[in-house]
Design a protein around this motif. Sequence first.
Motif: not given
Length: 344
Positions: A255-264, A317-330
């Motif tokens: 959905t264009p313009g809708a906020p999507y959460l990317f988390s890994t 290095d070798g340690t797990w961490g959280t990568f999280q951000l919000q994405i908006l698609f055009t």
Amino acid sequence: HPHFSQLPCNSDFSMPCQRLDVGAVGPSTYVVPCGTCELLDGNQHVDGAAAIHFVGGLNVEGYLQILPPSGANATLRIEAPFVFVQGKLTVDTESFPERAGDVHVEISDDGGATDDIYVMPHASNGRACGGAACNVGRRPFVVAGGAVDFRGYAPGCPSWTTLADVVREGMPHPEPHQYPQPPSPPAAECAPIVVAQDFDGPDVDAGPDGVWDGNGAGGHGIVAEEGGASYYRVSGRTSAGQGPRVVLARPECLTPGAPYLFSTRIRVSGPSPSVCSRIGAPHHDNSCPRLVLHATSSTGGQKLRRLGVFNGQHLPDGTWGTFQLQILFTAEEAGPSVTHEQTL
């Protein structure tokens, strides 16, 4: 925050407390679970210094009690890129007059990072930020549905000042179903979650979310760790553009313009230390893992866009961490005539 309410799993905060194990504080966000109480004793020391660094932030969903150190000249120093209180946080010197030390809470900037912080609310307040993570800005101390009680002096001492009186009479109290709802997918057959992958299956080469590969790297595939947890590993990288990649099966469901959460969760390891793990590495350094969107239209037009960079500073290095951000698609990045690739 008006869209947050007290978590029902905390009851009346009368639960017994257990000592917070400072040795268990890792690079990820430290969470005090709802319905539990943890005690942070100022007399605890880390590597001989009364300083505790919550590298991935502090999220208090339950009850966290902080006691100052005993020495009059001693200071318990707490550092975190953010503090998010959905339960209760207290600093109590009134009940323990022998605790004559100080407590300093410092909201650090993680080496100069300028990205906003996104925090996922507890499930009971899941709709408070539109069903997604809450953008709480940079270096925030947020009380969302919780309570903070800092007792620096005895009640008899004229040190208490009312900062603001909030009269809630006549103010609306929305029910959870009245909170802002995420936009509906373009088609009924589209799932609201675009990619949901825990790498628990035997193969992800052609899953319902899309096709996973290493974007030209020497090796890629699922690795099952002892205990049943699985993850996707990409090895033999020869260029910065190689890494875990998913080609979305249905970009028309975006959905264009809708906020999507990317988390890994992400872990970087190799024969030599990565630039991103070293303190002082530039936040925008090309050696740091980054999320890249590659969209190709049916007419052959291509668009490459960097969506975010993983700030791995202070993460060994070798340690797990959280990568999280919000994405908006055009609009030009979403639709049935677009092929989507997202590479980390």
